[in-house]
Structures are given as C-alpha cells and as structure tokens.
Design a protein around this motif. Structure first.
Motif, PDB file in Angstrom:
ATOM      1  N   SER A 290       0.819  -1.213   0.000  1.00  0.00           N
ATOM      2  CA  SER A 290       0.000   0.000   0.000  1.00  0.00           C
ATOM      3  C   SER A 290       0.854   1.264   0.000  1.00  0.00           C
ATOM      4  O   SER A 290       0.393   2.333  -0.376  1.00  0.00           O
ATOM      5  N   ARG A 291       2.123   1.141   0.401  1.00  0.00           N
ATOM      6  CA  ARG A 291       2.980   2.340   0.364  1.00  0.00           C
ATOM      7  C   ARG A 291       3.414   2.649  -1.061  1.00  0.00           C
ATOM      8  O   ARG A 291       3.855   3.743  -1.375  1.00  0.00           O
ATOM      9  N   ILE A 292       3.315   1.645  -1.949  1.00  0.00           N
ATOM     10  CA  ILE A 292       3.779   1.838  -3.326  1.00  0.00           C
ATOM     11  C   ILE A 292       2.600   2.014  -4.282  1.00  0.00           C
ATOM     12  O   ILE A 292       2.523   2.993  -5.011  1.00  0.00           O
ATOM     13  N   GLY A 293       1.663   1.080  -4.273  1.00  0.00           N
ATOM     14  CA  GLY A 293       0.491   1.171  -5.159  1.00  0.00           C
ATOM     15  C   GLY A 293       0.804   0.620  -6.548  1.00  0.00           C
ATOM     16  O   GLY A 293       1.963   0.562  -6.966  1.00  0.00           O
ATOM     17  N   PRO A 294      -0.250   0.212  -7.284  1.00  0.00           N
ATOM     18  CA  PRO A 294      -0.036  -0.535  -8.526  1.00  0.00           C
ATOM     19  C   PRO A 294       0.183   0.298  -9.785  1.00  0.00           C
ATOM     20  O   PRO A 294       0.602  -0.233 -10.802  1.00  0.00           O
ATOM     21  N   GLN A 295      -0.085   1.604  -9.753  1.00  0.00           N
ATOM     22  CA  GLN A 295      -0.085   2.373 -11.004  1.00  0.00           C
ATOM     23  C   GLN A 295       1.321   2.609 -11.549  1.00  0.00           C
ATOM     24  O   GLN A 295       2.260   2.769 -10.795  1.00  0.00           O
ATOM     25  N   PHE A 296       1.408   2.653 -12.875  1.00  0.00           N
ATOM     26  CA  PHE A 296       2.664   2.968 -13.574  1.00  0.00           C
ATOM     27  C   PHE A 296       3.784   1.978 -13.209  1.00  0.00           C
ATOM     28  O   PHE A 296       4.932   2.350 -13.097  1.00  0.00           O
ATOM     29  N   LEU A 297       3.390   0.748 -13.006  1.00  0.00           N
ATOM     30  CA  LEU A 297       4.392  -0.283 -12.694  1.00  0.00           C
ATOM     31  C   LEU A 297       4.338  -1.397 -13.728  1.00  0.00           C
ATOM     32  O   LEU A 297       4.585  -2.555 -13.404  1.00  0.00           O
ATOM     33  N   LYS A 298       3.961  -1.065 -14.948  1.00  0.00           N
ATOM     34  CA  LYS A 298       3.887  -2.102 -15.968  1.00  0.00           C
ATOM     35  C   LYS A 298       5.138  -2.030 -16.824  1.00  0.00           C
ATOM     36  O   LYS A 298       5.408  -1.005 -17.450  1.00  0.00           O
ATOM     37  N   ALA A 299       5.897  -3.119 -16.824  1.00  0.00           N
ATOM     38  CA  ALA A 299       7.116  -3.116 -17.649  1.00  0.00           C
ATOM     39  C   ALA A 299       6.709  -3.109 -19.119  1.00  0.00           C
ATOM     40  O   ALA A 299       5.703  -3.685 -19.504  1.00  0.00           O
ATOM     41  N   GLY A 300       7.466  -2.439 -19.929  1.00  0.00           N
ATOM     42  CA  GLY A 300       7.129  -2.381 -21.348  1.00  0.00           C
ATOM     43  C   GLY A 300       8.179  -1.643 -22.129  1.00  0.00           C
ATOM     44  O   GLY A 300       9.358  -1.599 -21.747  1.00  0.00           O
ATOM     45  N   LEU A 301       7.722  -1.041 -23.212  1.00  0.00           N
ATOM     46  CA  LEU A 301       8.660  -0.345 -24.097  1.00  0.00           C
ATOM     47  C   LEU A 301       9.145   0.979 -23.517  1.00  0.00           C
ATOM     48  O   LEU A 301       9.997   1.630 -24.080  1.00  0.00           O
ATOM     49  N   GLY A 302       8.530   1.393 -22.425  1.00  0.00           N
ATOM     50  CA  GLY A 302       8.911   2.683 -21.843  1.00  0.00           C
ATOM     51  C   GLY A 302       7.901   3.749 -22.210  1.00  0.00           C
ATOM     52  O   GLY A 302       6.948   3.496 -22.932  1.00  0.00           O
ATOM     53  N   PHE A 303       8.127   4.942 -21.695  1.00  0.00           N
ATOM     54  CA  PHE A 303       7.156   6.024 -21.919  1.00  0.00           C
ATOM     55  C   PHE A 303       7.516   6.816 -23.165  1.00  0.00           C
ATOM     56  O   PHE A 303       8.659   6.849 -23.597  1.00  0.00           O
ATOM     57  N   GLY A 304       6.483   7.412 -23.750  1.00  0.00           N
ATOM     58  CA  GLY A 304       6.688   8.278 -24.910  1.00  0.00           C
ATOM     59  C   GLY A 304       5.678   9.401 -24.844  1.00  0.00           C
ATOM     60  O   GLY A 304       5.234   9.784 -23.764  1.00  0.00           O
ATOM     61  N   GLY A 305       5.299   9.932 -26.001  1.00  0.00           N
ATOM     62  CA  GLY A 305       4.300  11.001 -26.023  1.00  0.00           C
ATOM     63  C   GLY A 305       4.931  12.370 -25.914  1.00  0.00           C
ATOM     64  O   GLY A 305       6.149  12.514 -25.767  1.00  0.00           O
ATOM     65  N   SER A 306       4.058  13.359 -25.961  1.00  0.00           N
ATOM     66  CA  SER A 306       4.568  14.731 -26.036  1.00  0.00           C
ATOM     67  C   SER A 306       4.846  15.314 -24.659  1.00  0.00           C
ATOM     68  O   SER A 306       5.192  16.482 -24.543  1.00  0.00           O
ATOM     69  N   CYS A 307       4.669  14.537 -23.583  1.00  0.00           N
ATOM     70  CA  CYS A 307       4.846  15.126 -22.246  1.00  0.00           C
ATOM     71  C   CYS A 307       6.009  14.550 -21.455  1.00  0.00           C
ATOM     72  O   CYS A 307       6.950  15.276 -21.127  1.00  0.00           O
ATOM     73  N   PHE A 308       5.962  13.240 -21.122  1.00  0.00           N
ATOM     74  CA  PHE A 308       6.969  12.694 -20.203  1.00  0.00           C
ATOM     75  C   PHE A 308       8.405  12.968 -20.678  1.00  0.00           C
ATOM     76  O   PHE A 308       9.195  13.540 -19.925  1.00  0.00           O
ATOM     77  N   PRO A 309       8.765  12.569 -21.911  1.00  0.00           N
ATOM     78  CA  PRO A 309      10.181  12.748 -22.275  1.00  0.00           C
ATOM     79  C   PRO A 309      10.617  14.210 -22.185  1.00  0.00           C
ATOM     80  O   PRO A 309      11.674  14.529 -21.637  1.00  0.00           O
ATOM     81  N   LYS A 310       9.776  15.109 -22.695  1.00  0.00           N
ATOM     82  CA  LYS A 310      10.221  16.513 -22.703  1.00  0.00           C
ATOM     83  C   LYS A 310      10.168  17.131 -21.308  1.00  0.00           C
ATOM     84  O   LYS A 310      11.003  17.963 -20.965  1.00  0.00           O
ATOM     85  N   ASP A 311       9.222  16.689 -20.490  1.00  0.00           N
ATOM     86  CA  ASP A 311       9.135  17.290 -19.151  1.00  0.00           C
ATOM     87  C   ASP A 311      10.293  16.840 -18.270  1.00  0.00           C
ATOM     88  O   ASP A 311      10.822  17.631 -17.474  1.00  0.00           O
ATOM     89  N   ILE A 312      10.714  15.584 -18.411  1.00  0.00           N
ATOM     90  CA  ILE A 312      11.851  15.136 -17.596  1.00  0.00           C
ATOM     91  C   ILE A 312      13.130  15.798 -18.112  1.00  0.00           C
ATOM     92  O   ILE A 312      13.990  16.207 -17.326  1.00  0.00           O
ATOM     93  N   ALA A 313      13.217  15.936 -19.440  1.00  0.00           N
ATOM     94  CA  ALA A 313      14.383  16.645 -20.001  1.00  0.00           C
ATOM     95  C   ALA A 313      14.411  18.072 -19.469  1.00  0.00           C
ATOM     96  O   ALA A 313      15.463  18.597 -19.077  1.00  0.00           O
ATOM     97  N   SER A 314      13.255  18.701 -19.418  1.00  0.00           N
ATOM     98  CA  SER A 314      13.166  20.077 -18.933  1.00  0.00           C
ATOM     99  C   SER A 314      13.582  20.158 -17.460  1.00  0.00           C
ATOM    100  O   SER A 314      14.279  21.093 -17.039  1.00  0.00           O
ATOM    101  N   LEU A 315      13.186  19.145 -16.668  1.00  0.00           N
ATOM    102  CA  LEU A 315      13.548  19.139 -15.249  1.00  0.00           C
ATOM    103  C   LEU A 315      15.064  19.000 -15.080  1.00  0.00           C
ATOM    104  O   LEU A 315      15.667  19.681 -14.233  1.00  0.00           O
ATOM    105  N   THR A 316      15.683  18.155 -15.898  1.00  0.00           N
ATOM    106  CA  THR A 316      17.141  18.001 -15.770  1.00  0.00           C
ATOM    107  C   THR A 316      17.831  19.308 -16.148  1.00  0.00           C
ATOM    108  O   THR A 316      18.807  19.718 -15.526  1.00  0.00           O
TER     109      THR A 316
END
Ligand code: NAD
Length: 527
Positions: A290-316
């Motif tokens: 319960s401290r972790i929870g099940p969401q966003f824990l599916k192994a796969g090809l990784g994230f894409g789209g117009s938000c995650f990659p650019k937002d993490i790049a922006s944060l770095t």
C-alpha cells in the motif's frame, strides 16, 4: 469579485480544446473561444470530425458548441461506447441550450474581448542552440504572450495551462512590460494534468486542480475567479491554492515521478530476463504494497508522447541551470533507462530473427504512443524503428487504428536524417488494413496496447499461425485481430527457405494478449 464573461484559450490542441469545451459546458453563462493560428485545426474543431480523438469529447463539444448533441445519431461507434456523465444522466442538451463554445483564427479580436486567457500552446523540447535536446522551447509561449501584450485589455487574467519551466510567470511579465509598461495583468499558474486517451474523464474528475498565484490582492482575486469557474463541476476541496512557482513545478515533478516508476520497473524487467524472474509477478507484488500502489508499474517499451520525455528533459535542464548537477543526473537516469528498454526490445527482435533483417518484412501493429489516442508524437515505436532500419529489412509496414498517415510520416522524417531515404525509397509503408500489414510478415511487433490487438480466443495449435490473419473475414480495422497469445511463438512460412516467423510483443502487451478478451473501441460483434 472579478466577473468573467469571456474566456479565450490560445492553442486548439490536446489541452486547449478539451479544457475549453468542459469549462464552457459547466459555465453556460461564460463565452469560451478557442483560438489557433492553424486554420486547418480550427476548421476541424468547427466541423463534424474533431482534430483529436478523445473518448466522450465529441459529445461534449457538440453540447457546448451547438447547444445540443442531437446529431450524434450519426456518430461513429466508438463515441457511443464512451458516453459522458451528462449523457449517462440523460441530458443531451447544454443546460442553457445556447452555444457558448467557439473556435476561431481571429486571434487579436478574441484576445481583446477576453477577461481571462488560457495559454495552452505547445512547449516542446528545444531542438537547436543553447540547451538543445533538454531545455523547453518557449517560442510558442513567447508568440502568444506577444499577441496578448499587443491586444489584451488591462487587467485581463493570464493563466498558464501549458507545461512550462518554473519561473515562466516572470518571463511573461517581462514580455508584457515591454509592450504595456506599468499595466497590470494578473498571472496564474494552473498546469494541466490530463492524460491523452482519458482527457475527458481526467478533466471531469481531476484528482486535484492547482491554482498558483502571486501573493498580491489582484493575484488572489484572479485565483478566486478561476476557482469559481472550476467549482462549476469540481468540489472546492480538490481545488488547491499554491504559490505560482510551486504550481509550475508541481507539473514537472508529477510527470517525473510517474516516469521514474516506469523506468524503475523496466530496470527490474532487465534483471528478470537475466534471472528467470517474471516481471509481472514482481510488479504485482510490489504494487500490492500500500505504500507503493499498482499504477505505472507495468514493464514495457517505456514512456513516450509529447509530455513525459520533454518534461523530464526540462527538469534536468532546470536542475543544471540552478547549479544542481547531481539532481540533473538523477533524473537523467530515468531517460537513460527509457532508451535502454526500447533498444533492448529492438535488439531482441533482431536476435530472434537470426541476427539479420535483410530481405525480411517486419510489421508494426500500433504506432500511437499509447492506446486510445491518435497522437503519434514521440512514440516508443520510433526508437524501435531507428534500430530496425539499420538492419536493412526489405520493408517495414505500419498499421495503427487512429494515427494519421501524415502524422506518422512527419515523425518518421527524423529517420530519413539518419539513414537517407527511408521513406522515399519505400522502406517504410503505412497501411490502413491490419491484415494486409501482417500478410507474409517475418515478424509482427505489437507496439501499442490497443484493445483491438488483444487475443480474443485461447490459442490452440491451429490458430496461432500468423499466416491466418489475412484470411479472416471482414479484414478491416473494425474487427478484432486474432493474434497468437504467445510472445515467442515461432511458426513456419509456407515456402522454402523455412524462415522462422516470430511474433514479438512488447513486454507490457504480452500480459494483455493473454488476458480475457475485452470489447475494442471498434467492436462490430457487439455493436
Ligand atoms: P498541441 O501541439 O496539440 O497544441 C498546441 C496548439 O497551439 C497548436 O495547435 C498550435 O498551432 C497552437 N499555437 C502555438 N502558438 C500559437 C499562437 N501564438 N497563437 C495561436 N495558437 C498557437 O499541444 P498540446 O498537446 O495541447 O499541449 C499544450 C501544452 O499543454 C504543452 O505545454 C503540453 O506540455 C501541456 N500538456 C499536454 C498534455 C497532453 O497530453 N498533450 C497534458 C498536459 C499538459
């Protein structure tokens, strides 16, 4: 109290269009106009076929834009499959029955008549110059703010809905100050957390709405005016006030933490493959903590789209600009793991095909970065293709139920840069028939978790042959694809040489293919 009669949203995209439609629906006395420089996009918003696909959106746009959704009788099946709450409650009419949602390219005039302006323009990663590849390209924000500075009346409230680096409010103030020195424009930061594919649900029932304002009387009044609009359908307890910089950072931080979970489980999946552990069992187990929870824990090809990659790049980039290289490299690790995962998948495919793709046909089922959207931007499929084309296959055929051919081609253009003539010499083909896409293929790679690619009947020795696919009746995207349920199943091609044929499934999809069948958006069998 500030009274809002006319709102303008700048940017008729995935955020501006749906957000404006829902604000209009729930605030019948407020006129909401979405403006964009892109004439084609505005024409689509005004017409029968919206420029973006979001379950339930068409009905809401019609209610707010036309005052009624009566004409929905002729709408496509998938929209009837996703009724909005209003429709479920039996209301197919805008409470006022008076259209209050408009789309326009008359930017100057609309800005001049607005009491509040939502900035929902694109903020992609900068591709050239200082910070290329990581910093946010603020050109669209700058252009829109310049238009506001030229045309808005004093006191107009500006709302940042775009995802922007922390402290963008100051940049906006500086631009406004050049054009209208001394004039007060309250600035709010109200980042949007919707996800493509579930935008309507996310907007109707958001976990929270953050409204950041400056600590001044005009700032608080402006924040209260925006909160009143949201209160039309969102409980006040879910509308959180904050300072303006926190609001900016909330969005980047939320996306970074979500992406980090995906990269975390993907890193574990690589260990699983070397050890014989099963990543879905590991994910299930840790997700039940319960401290972790099940969401966003599916192994796969990784994230894409117009938000995650650019937002993490922006944060770095932000961390580095603030003199925090350790923080920057911590978040950079999330991106490195993401690239690693899709490279690993592509190399597995090549290795399964005897380490050569020469003379072979590869089929890609699904190009969208995730299901239920036609958004082709930054798809993980692009990273896989980048590696596959180096192996010089005979052809790669792509089928996706929603992505436009022109959008996919625009994305693939970057591959032309790295290998010359990928598209022009016909190496990659985009087709609208999944069966044609699969015919005589040496490998079928399912890269988007579309429901239509799920297995609909248990695999038997008779039905797992991929060669069956093109022979199914009614070979249109409206049908299920009856795919084999095993990832590594190897079947034989009819003619010599007896080349092994492989069905490669991205790890997260293997689970879907083995799960119980569900109705896909286009299910003709059940209507
Ligand atoms: P988009 O590219 O779909 O739409 C942006 C629109 O803005 C385009 O149609 C473009 O023509 C228009 N535009 C740009 N400059 C303009 C100007 N000066 N005047 C008029 N129109 C102009 O972008 P999007 O996906 O809707 O994203 C918008 C913002 O919201 C981005 O900052 C993004 O990071 C953020 N966001 C996106 C999502 C998502 O899922 N797409 C979710 C949350 C937040």
């Amino acid at each position: 109290n500030v009274r809002i009669r006319h709102i303008c949203a700048i940017g008729a995209g995935y955020v501006g269009g749906p957000t404006a439609a829902i604000i209009a629906l729930h605030n019948p006395n407020v006129k909401v106009t979405v403006i964009d420089r892109d004439e084609r996009r505005i024409k689509s918003w005004k017409g029968r076929h919206l420029p973006i696909h979001e379950p339930g959106l068409e009905r809401i746009v019609r209610l707010a834009r036309d005052g009624t959704s009566d004409s929905l009788g002729t709408m496509s099946e998938q929209h009837r499959d996703f009724p909005t709450e209003q429709a479920q409650a039996g209301s197919d009419r805008n409470p006022s029955s008076r259209p209050n949602l408009f789309f326009s390219t008359a930017c100057a005039e609309t800005i001049a008549n607005s009491d509040m302006i939502l900035l929902a323009v694109n903020t992609p990663t900068k591709m050239h110059g200082v910070g290329a590849g990581r910093a946010t390209d603020m050109a669209a924000i700058e252009g829109a703010v310049r238009d506001i500075a030229l045309h808005a009346k004093p006191g107009t409230i500006l709302v940042e809905k775009s995802t922007v680096p922390c402290k963008t409010g100051q940049l906006i103030k500086d631009i406004l100050g050049v054009y209208q020195p001394g004039v007060m424009f309250p600035i709010l930061s109200n980042p949007e957390f919707l996800s493509e594919g579930t935008a309507v649900r996310d907007l109707l029932q958001p976990d929270r709405v953050i409204i950041g304002c400056e600590s001044t009387l005009s700032g608080h009044r402006a924040a209260a005016a925006l909160a009143n609009l949201y209160a039309g359908w969102i409980p006040r307890s879910n509308i959180l006030p904050s300072n303006i910089w926190s609001a900016d950072l909330c969005k980047l931080a939320a996306n970074a933490v979500l992406a980090q979970r995906i990269s975390s489980i993907n890193s574990i999946s690589a260990i699983c493959e070397r050890t014989g552990a099963d990543v879905s069992e590991v994910a299930r187990s840790i997700g039940m903590d319960s401290r972790i929870g099940p969401q966003f824990l599916k192994a796969g090809l990784g994230f894409g789209g117009s938000c995650f990659p650019k937002d993490i790049a922006s944060l770095t980039y932000l961390a580095e600009s603030l003199g925090l290289p350790e923080v920057a490299s911590y978040w950079q690790g999330v991106l490195i793991m993401n690239d690693f995962q899709r490279d690993r998948f592509a190399r597995n495919v090549i290795s399964c095909l005897n380490n050569t793709l020469r003379g072979k046909k590869i089929t890609i089922l699904g190009y969208a970065f995730k299901k239920n959207t036609g958004d082709a931007r930054e798809s993980p499929a692009l990273g896989v293709l980048r590696i596959l084309i180096q192996e010089q296959p005979r052809t790669i055929v792509i089928f996706d139920p929603l992505c436009n051919e022109s959008d996919i081609k625009r994305e693939l253009a970057v591959l032309d840069d790295c290998r010359g003539v990928v598209q022009t010499n016909g190496l990659i083909e985009i087709v609208t028939d999944p069966y044609l896409a699969c015919a005589d293929s040496n490998a079928i790679l399912v890269l988007t978790d579309w429901d239509m690619f799920k297995n609909t009947k248990p695999a038997t020795p008779d039905n797992f042959e991929a060669t069956e696919l093109p022979q199914l009746d009614g070979a249109t995207p409206a049908n299920f694809l009856r795919l084999p349920h095993r990832v590594e199943r190897v079947t034989k091609l009819p003619s010599p040489p007896q080349t092994p044929k492989m069905i490669g499934i991205a790890p997260d999809l293997a689970e879907h293919l083995m799960s119980e069948p569900e109705c896909p958006p286009y299910c003709e069998e059940c209507g």
